[in-house]
Design an enzyme around this catalytic site. Structure first.
Site, mmCIF file in Angstrom:
data_model
loop_
_atom_site.group_PDB
_atom_site.id
_atom_site.type_symbol
_atom_site.label_atom_id
_atom_site.label_comp_id
_atom_site.label_asym_id
_atom_site.label_seq_id
_atom_site.Cartn_x
_atom_site.Cartn_y
_atom_site.Cartn_z
ATOM 1 N N GLU A 168 4.483 2.476 -1.639
ATOM 2 C CA GLU A 168 4.658 1.135 -2.220
ATOM 3 C C GLU A 168 4.919 1.240 -3.677
ATOM 4 O OE1 GLU A 168 0.922 -0.412 -0.819
ATOM 5 O OE2 GLU A 168 1.780 -0.928 1.111
ATOM 6 N N GLU A 227 2.722 0.908 8.028
ATOM 7 C CA GLU A 227 1.314 0.728 7.972
ATOM 8 C C GLU A 227 1.167 -0.901 8.527
ATOM 9 O OE1 GLU A 227 -0.511 0.659 4.284
ATOM 10 O OE2 GLU A 227 0.511 2.849 3.887
HETATM 11 C C1 GAL Z 1 -1.438 -0.373 1.762
HETATM 12 C C2 GAL Z 1 -1.599 1.011 1.117
HETATM 13 C C3 GAL Z 1 -2.764 2.076 1.913
HETATM 14 C C4 GAL Z 1 -3.812 1.109 1.926
HETATM 15 C C5 GAL Z 1 -3.575 -0.075 2.792
HETATM 16 C C6 GAL Z 1 -4.662 -1.073 2.928
HETATM 17 O O1 GAL Z 1 -0.877 -1.275 1.022
HETATM 18 O O2 GAL Z 1 -0.281 1.885 1.343
HETATM 19 O O3 GAL Z 1 -2.683 3.174 1.163
HETATM 20 O O4 GAL Z 1 -4.407 0.995 0.634
HETATM 21 O O5 GAL Z 1 -2.783 -0.859 1.741
HETATM 22 O O6 GAL Z 1 -4.244 -2.166 3.505
#
Ligand code: GAL
Length: 653
Positions: free
Chosen positions: A154, A307
């Site tokens: 990110e 994710e």
């Molecule tokens: C994302 C990030 C992850 C984790 C997640 C929690 O944005 O890439 O590492 O922190 O958020 O929602």
């Protein structure tokens, strides 16, 4: 390169999540192997935050632990999305290179203790990041477990330090050539801002009042370019040792420091992280918004949901639970719109550390839990959708998105900060989603000719080329809706003179806006057709267009609010206020009708055609009979009726 390459290695869709085994011990690893098998996990993202373990001191690498995990995963049939750990430099790095820590616009140097504590423009950081990426690529470039590479995590962190300032000056020289050109572009004739030496030029650090809008906009462009260069550097190191696809996980939140189109062009395939910010139906609509953007950023090719959250969404500053079935619906929503799989953050919920309370596929409660049962069922379902991998989605409607327009809409000194760029885009997408229409996002300079309808809900900045392109689109038979404060500045950003929007758009829309008239907070205006607007109004004059509705009160009484212009073979619509949600939805329905976009399924059913498959998500409480029985991949059987709140993936004849 496309995800075919990824799915070729996976033999179907990807299913899994971020896997951080370094948080656990051997007994847990053994259980992980078993649970991954049960949940049909076939892809694990490894190493995202492992820098301190991989390189415990500068230049000394410890790969033994990672070797063991990769071999173990491979033996269990789980492919690896191997990450470079550069989003979280280790403590030794920041101690050795305090100048590489990020500095806020207010001049506060952040210290180690969280993650993302680096300046992307700091040479020491860039060197260290490149070195660790190269070391990983050299060791694992041909490892049989590695299916793809996940550079960084990110990209988003801005920095205003002296390294950033120096790099900004170099970037400005490239963009503007001479200091005179920079002075002209930034309008430094005002407020005694004229620069006589490059050394005087700074990032837009905290200052007394409004920043110069040209400086602010160029800084955003610059930082996006820096992030992209940092990505490319790592990617190229990896490519020197590996033939596996390389990507980075984009985040698509309500702020945006990247030109996502530029990233989309550089990634072997797009991956996104998506966390709905509201529960319920809003989350389903937000899922579609994120998925449609991801697909569009990759030019329509399959992409990957890198994710999502297993049981929580961040809403109103709270971690709210997802309702039973939501994990399934959100996942299906992403796959329907082109994702070649679904991954989570993270596999096993941390027992300690900063994200102890973030959800996971295996929660603190362990596998005997609702969440893991849902995850298992989902893994089964995703496996049954294997044949969908690699197929694509086409849309008849587009919403315009441009990072530069977004950044320009955040400049100081605008007539009104409301409503924000992101909320306008979401509103437009939501109205189309409510109307049952699959939407692409497009850049104003893209070829738009394949779209029947194009909405431009937030486009304050448009280049000459963009304005000419939109004019061409309408003349060629398209239907365009430009909304308030559209096309008011060029790329510098200088105001368009002689009436807004930019000339070619005025021709296409048949209007000339004389005066933006933002409304007071909470103020509503009534329109002649019974609709209402908030936030904004404009004094505009017809120049070929017809008034579809007019303001009814005050100075604007009797003057057009919404206009329509037949231009060439198409129609240019202009809306000068922010319609109430229902009124806006009705307008979008009308435009869809005029553009010949038809809804095939009853309200409440989200239907997306992906390749030879039709995804159906019933958001309503009533069963919906199918026009004819079809084979449903989810149940591997015939389906005649979509159950209440049910989903189906139909193989079309
Ligand atoms: C994302 C990030 C992850 C984790 C997640 C929690 O944005 O890439 O590492 O922190 O958020 O929602």
């Amino acid at each position: 390169m496309t995800t075919r390459k990824l799915t070729g290695r996976l033999d179907g869709l990807a299913f899994g999540g971020d896997y951080n085994p370094e948080q656990w011990d051997e007994a847990v690893w053994a259980e992980d192997d078993e649970l991954m098998r049960r949940a049909r996990v076939n892809l694990a993202t490894v190493g995202v935050f492992s820098w301190a373990l991989l390189e415990p001191e500068e230049g000394r690498y410890d790969f033994a632990w990672l070797d063991a995990h990769l071999d173990r995963l491979h033996a269990g049939g789980v492919a690896v999305d191997l990450a470079t750990p550069t989003a979280s430099p280790p403590p030794w790095f920041t101690r050795a290179h305090p100048d590489a820590l990020p500095v806020t616009a207010e001049g506060v140097r952040l210290v180690h203790g969280s993650r993302d504590t680096y300046c992307l423009a700091a040479p020491a950081y860039r060197d260290a990041a490149r070195r660790v990426a190269a070391a990983l690529a050299e060791r694992y470039g041909r490892h049989p477990a590695v299916a793809l590479w996940h550079v960084h995590n990110e990209y988003a962190t801005l920095c205003f330090c002296d390294h950033a300032a120096a790099a900004f000056r170099t970037w400005l020289r490239d963009r503007h050539g001479t200091l005179d050109a920079l002075n002209e572009a930034w309008g430094t004739a005002f407020w005694s801002q004229r620069y006589h030496s490059w050394d005087e030029v700074l990032p837009p650090r905290a200052t007394q009042w409004h920043h110069n809008p040209g400086q602010s906009l160029d800084f955003r462009r610059f930082f996006s370019d820096v992030a992209l260069a940092a990505y490319r550097e790592q990617r190229d190191e990896i490519r020197a040792h590996s033939d596996r696809p390389v990507t980075t996980n984009l985040m698509l939140p309500g702020y945006q420091n990247l030109d996502l189109w530029a990233f989309g062009r550089e990634l072997d395939f797009v991956t996104i992280d998506h966390y709905p910010d509201r529960p319920g139906l809003d989350a389903a609509a937000d899922t579609a918004f994120g998925a449609d953007r991801a697909r569009s950023l990759g030019g329509g090719r399959p992409w990957l949901l890198m994710e999502q959250g297993a049981n929580t969404v961040y809403a109103e500053g709270r971690v709210l639970p997802k309702d039973p079935g939501d994990i399934f619906r959100h996942t299906l929503g992403h796959i329907a719109r082109g994702s070649d799989g679904a991954l989570f953050f993270q596999w096993r919920q941390s027992k300690a550390g900063a994200e102890t309370w973030h959800s996971a596929m295996v929660p603190h409660a362990g596998p005997d839990s609702r969440i893991f049962r849902e995850v298992r069922a989902l893994g089964e379902a995703v496996a049954r959708l294997a044949e969908v991998a690699g197929s694509t989605v086409t849309a008849e409607v587009a919403v315009l998105h441009d990072a530069e327009a977004w950044w320009a809409s955040e400049a100081d000194g605008l007539p009104s900060p409301e409503p924000g760029y992101h909320s306008m885009l979401r509103r437009a997408h939501r109205a189309l989603w409510d109307a049952g229409v699959v939407t692409d996002f497009a850049h104003p300079e893209h070829d738009l000719s394949r779209y029947r309808l194009v909405l431009a809900p937030a486009l304050p900045l448009v280049t000459d080329a963009g304005a000419a392109n939109l004019r061409r689109y309408v003349a060629g038979g398209g239907t365009l809706l430009l909304q308030h404060f559209g096309g008011v500045v060029d790329e510098r950003p200088h105001a368009r003179l002689g009436g807004y929007p930019a000339g070619p758009l005025r021709e296409a829309l048949g209007v000339r806006v004389e005066e933006p008239r933002p409304l007071r907070q909470g103020e509503r205006v009534a329109l002649s057709d019974g609709a209402h607007g908030t936030a904004w109004s404009e004094y505009l004059r017809l120049d070929g267009a017809e008034a579809v509705s007019a303001y009814t009160h005050g100075m604007l009484a009797g003057h057009p609010a919404l206009t329509r212009h037949s231009f060439g073979d198409g129609r240019g619509w202009y809306l000068s206020t922010v319609l109430d949600t229902g009124d806006y939805g009705a307008l979008v329905q009308r435009l869809l009708g005029e553009a010949g976009v038809v809804r095939e399924w009853p309200p409440g059913v989200e239907a997306v055609t992906r390749g030879a498959w039709r995804f159906l998500l019933n958001h309503g409480g009533d069963a919906v009979p199918l026009p004819r029985a079809a084979h449903d991949l989810l149940t591997d059987g015939p389906l005649t009726e979509l159950p209440p709140h049910g989903c189906a993936v139909l193989r079309m004849p």
